[in-house]
Design a protein around this motif. Structure first.
Motif, short mmCIF file in Angstrom:
data_model
loop_
_atom_site.label_atom_id
_atom_site.label_comp_id
_atom_site.label_asym_id
_atom_site.label_seq_id
_atom_site.Cartn_x
_atom_site.Cartn_y
_atom_site.Cartn_z
N SER A 162 0.53 -1.53 -0.01
CA SER A 162 0.09 -0.18 -0.22
C SER A 162 1.20 1.53 0.04
O SER A 162 0.08 2.38 -0.32
CB SER A 162 -1.12 -0.28 1.42
N HIS A 163 2.23 1.09 0.35
CA HIS A 163 3.33 2.34 0.41
C HIS A 163 3.83 3.10 -0.78
O HIS A 163 4.35 3.02 -1.15
CB HIS A 163 4.13 2.66 1.58
N CYS A 164 3.63 1.65 -1.47
CA CYS A 164 3.74 2.02 -3.01
C CYS A 164 3.49 2.88 -3.82
O CYS A 164 2.55 2.81 -4.25
CB CYS A 164 3.47 0.24 -4.02
N GLU A 165 4.35 3.95 -4.26
CA GLU A 165 3.91 5.21 -4.95
C GLU A 165 3.41 5.31 -6.33
O GLU A 165 2.48 5.61 -7.28
CB GLU A 165 5.18 5.90 -5.07
N HIS A 166 3.79 3.80 -6.78
CA HIS A 166 2.89 3.53 -7.79
C HIS A 166 1.30 2.71 -8.26
O HIS A 166 0.41 3.12 -8.93
CB HIS A 166 3.94 2.76 -9.36
N CYS A 167 1.27 1.42 -7.29
CA CYS A 167 0.06 1.05 -7.32
C CYS A 167 -0.38 0.91 -6.39
O CYS A 167 -1.94 0.98 -5.88
CB CYS A 167 0.19 -0.43 -8.15
N GLY A 168 0.13 2.38 -5.72
CA GLY A 168 -0.34 1.73 -3.97
C GLY A 168 -1.50 0.11 -3.68
O GLY A 168 -2.13 1.05 -2.59
N GLY A 169 -0.41 -0.18 -3.67
CA GLY A 169 -1.14 -1.82 -3.28
C GLY A 169 -1.88 -2.42 -4.13
O GLY A 169 -2.54 -3.17 -3.76
N SER A 170 -3.04 -1.44 -5.05
CA SER A 170 -3.57 -1.85 -5.80
C SER A 170 -3.73 -2.79 -7.22
O SER A 170 -2.96 -1.80 -8.27
CB SER A 170 -5.06 -0.84 -6.40
N ASN A 171 -4.15 -4.20 -7.77
CA ASN A 171 -3.69 -4.85 -9.16
C ASN A 171 -4.55 -3.73 -10.08
O ASN A 171 -4.13 -3.40 -10.98
CB ASN A 171 -4.54 -5.92 -9.07
N ASN A 172 -5.76 -3.31 -9.90
CA ASN A 172 -6.74 -3.06 -10.37
C ASN A 172 -5.93 -0.61 -10.62
O ASN A 172 -5.54 -0.26 -12.10
CB ASN A 172 -7.99 -2.08 -9.37
N ARG A 173 -5.40 -0.43 -9.86
CA ARG A 173 -4.21 0.75 -9.91
C ARG A 173 -3.27 1.28 -10.74
O ARG A 173 -3.53 1.70 -11.53
CB ARG A 173 -4.50 1.99 -8.49
N ARG A 174 -2.89 -0.35 -9.94
CA ARG A 174 -1.57 -0.57 -11.70
C ARG A 174 -1.78 -0.96 -12.46
O ARG A 174 -1.05 -0.26 -14.10
CB ARG A 174 -1.03 -1.31 -10.61
N ALA A 175 -2.85 -1.41 -13.47
CA ALA A 175 -3.33 -1.94 -14.52
C ALA A 175 -4.11 -0.87 -14.65
O ALA A 175 -3.63 -0.21 -15.85
CB ALA A 175 -4.70 -2.70 -14.52
N GLU A 176 -5.12 0.31 -13.92
CA GLU A 176 -5.88 1.64 -14.77
C GLU A 176 -4.13 2.64 -15.47
O GLU A 176 -4.15 2.86 -16.46
CB GLU A 176 -6.06 2.53 -13.77
N VAL A 177 -3.43 2.70 -14.30
CA VAL A 177 -1.79 3.48 -14.94
C VAL A 177 -1.30 2.75 -16.12
O VAL A 177 -0.51 3.65 -17.13
CB VAL A 177 -0.82 3.76 -13.85
#
Length: 209
Positions: A85-100
């Motif tokens: 959850s501390h990752c600056e890119h995905c915030g720990g979310s697979n969805n967030r990483r995929a969206e970016v």
């Protein structure tokens, strides 16, 4: 009299818990004179500057390959953090990483208009909220009747058409988009897995071919 804070505890709040990450972060703070090797606490008025030092030098990142690649390209030093959850890119979310990643792929391949066929109302709303500001989206309810003419209009309009077969999607709707022989077949992607991340990853794979 100002309060102070345990340095290791403060770093842990930011996901900097591994011994190597903690040592590197402390070294950065010591190099800027915010603390020294013998100190275990730091005064709270120094914390904003300490945060700035870490943010300018390090890219806090999880272990995901894509996040690691982004961190290396950032111009800052990748600093492993836990939990994700501390990752600056995905915030720990697979969805967030995929969206970016999906938005970046669309930008690279000059894709501006995306049609999504299927998906639940809540997921379609989520996609609109996350992607609608940067892409033109056309969401097709897979449970409602869609004429061949409207489907043809979607195919002509979109740069990319994602047909989400594992969701709420009637066969009579999907066949308008997937039938062989359509001149727009090259822009149609049939997605067989559920989940927003799976949908967007299928789109990325298609664009990167």
């Amino acid at each position: 009299m100002s309060a102070d804070k345990d340095i290791d505890a403060w770093l842990a709040e930011k996901g900097i818990t591994g011994s190597d990450s903690r040592t590197r972060a402390r070294n950065a703070l010591e190099e800027t004179g915010l603390t020294s090797a013998r100190k275990v606490r730091i005064s709270e008025p120094k914390l904003p500057r300490a945060e700035q030092v870490l943010a300018e030098r390090f890219y806090r990142v999880c272990t995901a390959t894509e996040c690691q690649q982004v961190a290396r390209a950032s111009g800052r030093e990748p600093l492993p953090v836990e939990p994700r959850s501390h990752c600056e890119h995905c915030g720990g979310s697979n969805n967030r990483r995929a969206e970016v990643a999906f938005l970046e792929a669309c930008l690279r391949h000059r894709v501006r208009k995306v049609v999504v066929v299927g998906g639940s109302p809540s997921v379609r709303e989520e996609l609109e909220a996350k992607l609608g500001g940067q892409l033109e989206l056309r969401m097709v309810d897979g449970t409602e009747r869609r004429t061949a003419g409207k489907a043809q209009g979607d195919l002509e309009w979109g740069d990319l058409v994602l047909v989400w077969g594992a969701t709420e999607l009637h066969h009579k709707v999907s066949t308008h988009y997937t039938q062989p022989g359509t001149p727009h077949r090259h822009k149609v992607v049939h997605v067989a897995r559920r989940g927003v991340a799976a949908l967007l990853e299928a789109g990325i794979t298609h664009l990167e071919r």
